[in-house]
Design a protein around this motif. Sequence first.
Motif, mmCIF file in Angstrom:
data_model
loop_
_atom_site.group_PDB
_atom_site.id
_atom_site.type_symbol
_atom_site.label_atom_id
_atom_site.label_comp_id
_atom_site.label_asym_id
_atom_site.label_seq_id
_atom_site.Cartn_x
_atom_site.Cartn_y
_atom_site.Cartn_z
ATOM 1 N N THR A 199 0.828 -1.205 0.000
ATOM 2 C CA THR A 199 0.000 0.000 0.000
ATOM 3 C C THR A 199 0.861 1.253 0.000
ATOM 4 O OG1 THR A 199 -0.121 -0.187 2.416
ATOM 5 C CG2 THR A 199 -1.970 -1.083 1.156
ATOM 6 N N SER A 200 2.193 1.088 -0.059
ATOM 7 C CA SER A 200 3.089 2.245 0.046
ATOM 8 C C SER A 200 4.456 1.865 -0.531
ATOM 9 C CB SER A 200 3.220 2.587 1.537
ATOM 10 O OG SER A 200 4.273 3.482 1.800
ATOM 11 N N ILE B 182 8.080 0.859 -1.705
ATOM 12 C CA ILE B 182 8.701 -0.126 -2.596
ATOM 13 C C ILE B 182 7.687 -1.192 -3.023
ATOM 14 C CG2 ILE B 182 10.460 -1.945 -2.693
ATOM 15 C CD1 ILE B 182 12.128 -0.179 -0.713
ATOM 16 N N PHE C 97 -1.299 -1.713 5.358
ATOM 17 C CA PHE C 97 -2.206 -0.849 6.101
ATOM 18 C C PHE C 97 -2.397 0.468 5.356
ATOM 19 C CE2 PHE C 97 0.050 -2.970 9.914
ATOM 20 C CZ PHE C 97 -0.775 -4.074 9.839
ATOM 21 N N ASP D 192 -2.386 -8.546 9.058
ATOM 22 C CA ASP D 192 -1.309 -8.004 9.897
ATOM 23 C C ASP D 192 -0.209 -9.068 9.944
ATOM 24 O OD1 ASP D 192 0.434 -7.269 11.866
ATOM 25 O OD2 ASP D 192 -1.108 -6.809 13.367
ATOM 26 N N LEU D 193 0.882 -8.800 9.264
ATOM 27 C CA LEU D 193 1.925 -9.824 9.089
ATOM 28 C C LEU D 193 2.819 -9.988 10.318
ATOM 29 C CD1 LEU D 193 2.819 -9.323 5.335
ATOM 30 C CD2 LEU D 193 1.038 -10.711 6.387
ATOM 31 N N ASN E 278 7.793 -8.182 1.152
ATOM 32 C CA ASN E 278 8.319 -6.814 1.170
ATOM 33 C C ASN E 278 7.975 -6.058 2.454
ATOM 34 O OD1 ASN E 278 9.009 -4.022 -0.159
ATOM 35 N ND2 ASN E 278 6.876 -3.859 0.501
ATOM 36 N N TYR F 39 16.484 -4.576 12.958
ATOM 37 C CA TYR F 39 16.362 -4.500 11.492
ATOM 38 C C TYR F 39 17.515 -5.240 10.826
ATOM 39 C CZ TYR F 39 15.443 -2.187 6.971
ATOM 40 O OH TYR F 39 15.157 -1.916 5.645
ATOM 41 N N LYS G 198 17.179 -8.567 8.604
ATOM 42 C CA LYS G 198 17.576 -8.550 7.185
ATOM 43 C C LYS G 198 18.683 -9.576 6.924
ATOM 44 C CE LYS G 198 14.628 -5.413 5.788
ATOM 45 N NZ LYS G 198 13.488 -5.790 4.935
ATOM 46 N N GLY H 181 19.571 -0.036 -1.365
ATOM 47 C CA GLY H 181 20.120 0.981 -0.464
ATOM 48 C C GLY H 181 18.978 1.929 -0.122
ATOM 49 N N VAL I 163 15.969 4.291 -0.319
ATOM 50 C CA VAL I 163 14.853 4.585 -1.226
ATOM 51 C C VAL I 163 13.984 5.596 -0.487
ATOM 52 C CG1 VAL I 163 12.965 3.576 -2.579
ATOM 53 C CG2 VAL I 163 14.918 2.141 -1.899
ATOM 54 N N THR J 12 11.070 6.587 0.746
ATOM 55 C CA THR J 12 9.701 6.145 1.049
ATOM 56 C C THR J 12 9.351 6.683 2.439
ATOM 57 O OG1 THR J 12 10.435 4.173 2.203
ATOM 58 C CG2 THR J 12 10.158 3.985 -0.194
ATOM 59 N N VAL K 220 11.852 5.850 5.191
ATOM 60 C CA VAL K 220 13.103 6.608 5.238
ATOM 61 C C VAL K 220 12.840 8.079 5.533
ATOM 62 C CG1 VAL K 220 14.996 7.423 3.755
ATOM 63 C CG2 VAL K 220 14.457 4.993 3.887
HETATM 64 P P1 NAD Z 1 6.975 1.842 3.712
HETATM 65 O O1 NAD Z 1 6.867 2.238 5.144
HETATM 66 O O2 NAD Z 1 6.763 2.859 2.639
HETATM 67 O O3 NAD Z 1 5.996 0.617 3.391
HETATM 68 C C1 NAD Z 1 5.891 -0.466 4.263
HETATM 69 C C2 NAD Z 1 4.681 -1.286 3.882
HETATM 70 O O4 NAD Z 1 4.558 -2.379 4.800
HETATM 71 C C3 NAD Z 1 3.366 -0.497 3.982
HETATM 72 O O5 NAD Z 1 2.479 -0.928 2.950
HETATM 73 C C4 NAD Z 1 2.819 -0.914 5.348
HETATM 74 O O6 NAD Z 1 1.403 -0.779 5.469
HETATM 75 C C5 NAD Z 1 3.257 -2.376 5.368
HETATM 76 N N1 NAD Z 1 3.293 -2.940 6.709
HETATM 77 C C6 NAD Z 1 3.934 -2.494 7.807
HETATM 78 N N2 NAD Z 1 3.682 -3.295 8.865
HETATM 79 C C7 NAD Z 1 2.879 -4.287 8.417
HETATM 80 C C8 NAD Z 1 2.260 -5.422 9.018
HETATM 81 N N3 NAD Z 1 2.415 -5.699 10.318
HETATM 82 N N4 NAD Z 1 1.483 -6.218 8.237
HETATM 83 C C9 NAD Z 1 1.279 -5.938 6.923
HETATM 84 N N5 NAD Z 1 1.834 -4.878 6.311
HETATM 85 C C10 NAD Z 1 2.620 -4.064 7.040
HETATM 86 O O7 NAD Z 1 8.422 1.171 3.601
HETATM 87 P P2 NAD Z 1 9.391 0.871 2.350
HETATM 88 O O8 NAD Z 1 10.559 1.769 2.495
HETATM 89 O O9 NAD Z 1 8.650 0.808 1.089
HETATM 90 O O10 NAD Z 1 9.901 -0.576 2.769
HETATM 91 C C11 NAD Z 1 9.502 -1.763 2.112
HETATM 92 C C12 NAD Z 1 10.561 -2.827 2.350
HETATM 93 O O11 NAD Z 1 11.792 -2.412 1.768
HETATM 94 C C13 NAD Z 1 10.847 -3.107 3.830
HETATM 95 O O12 NAD Z 1 11.054 -4.487 4.022
HETATM 96 C C14 NAD Z 1 12.136 -2.337 4.057
HETATM 97 O O13 NAD Z 1 12.889 -2.882 5.094
HETATM 98 C C15 NAD Z 1 12.815 -2.532 2.725
HETATM 99 N N6 NAD Z 1 13.866 -1.557 2.435
HETATM 100 C C16 NAD Z 1 13.589 -0.226 2.396
HETATM 101 C C17 NAD Z 1 14.612 0.659 2.096
HETATM 102 C C18 NAD Z 1 14.380 2.128 2.010
HETATM 103 O O14 NAD Z 1 15.375 2.875 1.895
HETATM 104 N N7 NAD Z 1 13.185 2.606 2.000
HETATM 105 C C19 NAD Z 1 15.916 0.189 1.878
HETATM 106 C C20 NAD Z 1 16.149 -1.177 1.944
HETATM 107 C C21 NAD Z 1 15.107 -2.040 2.217
#
Ligand code: NAD
Length: 260
Positions: free
Chosen positions: A13-14, A16, A36, A63-64, A90, A155, A159, A186, A188, A190, A193
């Motif tokens: 829903t958000s 990546i 969410f 809710d994962l 993800n 984290y 990971k 690295g 992103v 979002t 971050v």
């Molecule tokens: P984000 O906060 O934009 O999105 C996270 C998503 O996970 C949202 O859709 C949220 O609703 C969902 N979520 C959170 N808790 C949940 C739960 N308990 N059950 C179901 N859904 C849940 O974050 P993002 O930056 O897009 O991150 C996505 C993935 O990429 C994560 O695993 C993060 O660790 C990884 N990542 C992000 C970055 C970065 O720089 N943003 C870098 C490396 C890895």
Amino acid sequence: MLKGRTAIVTGSTSGIGLGIARALAAQGADIMLNGFGDSGEIEQIRTGLERDFGIRARHDGADLSRADQCTALVGNTLAALGRVDILVNNAGIQHVSPIEDFAPERWDAVIAVNLSSAFHTVRAALPDMKSRNWGRIINIASAHGLVASANKVAYVAAKHGIMGLTKVVGLECAETGITCNAICPGWVLTPLVQRQIDARAAAQGVSVADAGRDLLSEKQPSKRFTTPEQLGETAVFLCSEAAANMTGTSLSVDGGWTAQ
Ligand code: NAD
């Protein structure tokens, strides 16, 4: 390329996850969204995918952090869309604190969402993938699956753990048409971050723009954010025939972070 396939993208829903869902939908895959958020916005995302790409999209708010809901997400996808060919783990959360102050509940939550959920979804989805001898499991790890940073103990542990899970599933499925790989982004830009940039700006008394530049230059030599669209195309590649003999490994999309 993916017409007739069905993909679950957790946390889509958000950020990546949404970028990956759009890229897979653009290739013709039906999508089970998860995550969410505001129900009106989620419905707009869902109908937008159906309209833009002529595919079927559903949303499941599992809710994962809860094992039973991870398993139910797979069952609900089979009921609603008939099959699970692609599973993108993800969903993720972050908590930043030195270990002495790191609340044990935050540790449990980060490990549950960022690591254990992938165990539960893979376990539930594999029988259906095996029935057709084709599948793609893609785990969104991180540069933090390969190297560490201070103040992110849960984290970084989660990971690194998902990198191990990726290797084991890759080995267990090696003689099948199912692959399991990780993507290691690295930075992103979002919401996950942006919260860290905002906290940094407040702590250092600098502007949000300066805090963002600072964050990038500390770890990411390209000094550019990776985009959700680039990660979507990386996931599409892992679903392609070119990647059919790639398994138990990872692709870094980190602007040089882990080359240092
Ligand atoms: P984000 O906060 O934009 O999105 C996270 C998503 O996970 C949202 O859709 C949220 O609703 C969902 N979520 C959170 N808790 C949940 C739960 N308990 N059950 C179901 N859904 C849940 O974050 P993002 O930056 O897009 O991150 C996505 C993935 O990429 C994560 O695993 C993060 O660790 C990884 N990542 C992000 C970055 C970065 O720089 N943003 C870098 C490396 C890895």
